[in-house]
Design an enzyme around this catalytic site. Structure first.
Site, PDB file in Angstrom:
ATOM      1  N   SER A 176       0.821  -1.207   0.000  1.00  0.00           N
ATOM      2  CA  SER A 176       0.000   0.000   0.000  1.00  0.00           C
ATOM      3  C   SER A 176       0.868   1.276   0.000  1.00  0.00           C
ATOM      4  CB  SER A 176      -0.940  -0.065   1.202  1.00  0.00           C
ATOM      5  OG  SER A 176      -1.866   0.951   1.163  1.00  0.00           O
ATOM      6  N   HIS A 381      -7.563  -5.285   0.101  1.00  0.00           N
ATOM      7  CA  HIS A 381      -6.345  -4.517   0.352  1.00  0.00           C
ATOM      8  C   HIS A 381      -5.546  -5.019   1.556  1.00  0.00           C
ATOM      9  CE1 HIS A 381      -4.095  -0.928  -0.638  1.00  0.00           C
ATOM     10  NE2 HIS A 381      -4.007  -0.634   0.645  1.00  0.00           N
TER      11      HIS A 381
END
Ligand SMILES: *[C@@H]1O[C@H](CO)[C@@H](O)[C@H](O)[C@H]1NC(C)=O
Ligand SMILES: *[C@@H]1O[C@H](CO)[C@@H](O)[C@H](O)[C@H]1NC(C)=O
Length: 404
Positions: A176, A381
């Site tokens: 990320s 995610h």
């Protein structure tokens, strides 16, 4: 709904600044979630792995914590390759070990014979320190985005690791925001490309205009007024983790609790989660370590990316940009300057790393080597770090790419 979320956002920013609420709650964790209360060093040691902790200072005087697992349970004799792991927004080096031995990426790599290093960026609870700015009282401390993290923190930590290990280059794995900061570093400081043997982006984030996170859409929609508001009230820290969060995690998320889902913290609110990929037993431990803290400017910078569709420096408005950059618009990060070999790993159900944005990134990079779509459709995610099947779906692939 929108108003509610904005109130939450501002409220969390405000409450983050009331230190008196911190440290006062005497809280006994359940024995099965002891790891919520232990430090990263204590957890790693508890599971029988060697662990070292270092403090490094950036050129602008932030003090950062680095963790190292120099070898797995069965030390190998051969000279080891070095791998550096960089966590994402609101996270810390705890990300890589929360799932436990045999599951967490740091353990998996150590067992594969790598010398594993884990950075912590400015503003998270392990790197909430500076030689002369006080994070509790100084707004100046919080005046940074992931730009500064990529420009100062990651290069400082990479240099430290190379010096300590006497190596010329290392593997870099980011998740990320840990990928964003890699692209900032290697585009603005191209001499760092040669220090990277290969970079692996888990849930790559550079362009963001196709992301689907509802909460980030709201932040993006309100980005301008929020910037103005935050400048006026002078609040710059966003949601540091504390005992209160740890307690919330334990009360609401115990395995026997029906209200488990309610414990969902800001990290899950932003990133979403896939119930099938999540190990509910880990929730109290996750809540003990995340959210680990960040500046509000990191969010606003991402919100600007969502609005502009560009991967570029922080937008200070026309007047501010003219002063800061000498141009009306912030300069783009030049991804063609990223000449280190890069592999992108992305997924269908990722709320933040949208497939179209990942493909655009892949085409813009100077040395893209491959991109891999995770086969599980529901993979989201946070599953790259916390997912039950992260090893099977992602880490095994990573290791085989690194060995190759
Ligand atoms: C912050 O860093 C200083 C060194 O400059 C150190 O003495 C101090 O203990 C650190 N504070 C925390 C809370 O880690
Ligand atoms: C969930 O986490 C717990 C605690 O680490 C572990 O004992 C258990 O095996 C995990 N479950 C799955 C399905 O991975």
């Amino acid at each position: 709904m929108l108003t509610f979320l904005v109130v939450c956002f501002v409220g969390s920013v405000l409450s983050a600044r009331i230190p008196s609420q911190r440290n006062k709650l005497d809280f006994q964790p359940y024995s099965d979630s002891e790891d919520a209360k232990l430090t990263v060093l204590q957890i790693i040691t508890k599971y029988g792995y060697p662990c070292e902790e270092y403090q490094v200072k950036t050129p602008d005087n932030y003090i950062l914590t680095i963790h190292r697992i120099p070898n797995g349970k069965k030390p190998t004799q051969t000279t080891k390759e070095v791998v550096y792991l960089q966590h994402g927004l609101l996270s810390s080096s705890a990300d890589w070990i929360i799932s436990g031995p045999g599951k967490g990426l740091a353990y998996v790599l150590a067992d594969e014979g790598y010398d594993v290093w884990m950075g912590n960026v400015r503003g998270n609870k392990l790197s909430r320190n500076h030689t002369y700015l006080n994070p509790d009282t100084s707004d100046e401390f919080w005046d940074f985005s992931w730009h500064e993290i990529g420009y100062y923190d990651v290069p400082t930590m990479v240099d430290f690791v190379l010096e300590r290990t006497n190596k010329e280059s290392l593997f870099h794995i980011g998740h990320s925001q840990g990928t964003t900061t890699f692209y900032v570093m290697t585009s603005l400081r191209p001499d760092y490309n040669s220090k990277i043997k290969a970079h692996f982006s888990l849930a790559p984030i550079a362009f963001m205009n196709h992301m689907t996170s509802p909460l980030m859409h709201v932040v993006a929609f309100w980005q301008k007024p929020l910037s103005v508001l935050l400048n006026l009230i002078g609040v710059r820290e966003f949601l540091p983790s504390n005992e209160f969060m740890a307690m919330g995690g334990n009360i609401l998320c115990g395995d026997d609790s029906l209200t488990q889902i309610l414990c969902t913290n800001s990290l899950f609110a932003i990133c979403g989660f896939s119930p099938n990929e999540m190990n509910a037993t880990l929730l109290p431990i996750m809540s003990g370590h995340t959210p680990a803290g960040s500046s509000t400017k990191q969010f606003l910078h991402y919100a600007q990316e969502i609005n502009s569709g560009k991967f570029r420096r922080y937008d200070y408005g026309i007047v501010g940009n003219l002063q800061k950059y000498g141009s009306m618009w912030p300069p783009n990060y030049d991804l063609s300057k990223v000449t280190a070999p890069v592999y992108l790993i992305y997924s269908n159900n990722d709320w933040l790393a949208g497939k179209i944005d990942v493909e655009r990134l892949y085409k813009s990079l100077g040395n893209s080597k491959g991109r891999f779509l995770v086969s599980e459709k529901s993979f989201n995610h946070l599953d790259y770090v916390f997912g039950i099947r992260a090893r099977e779906l992602v880490y095994n692939k990573l290791v085989s790419l690194m060995k190759h």
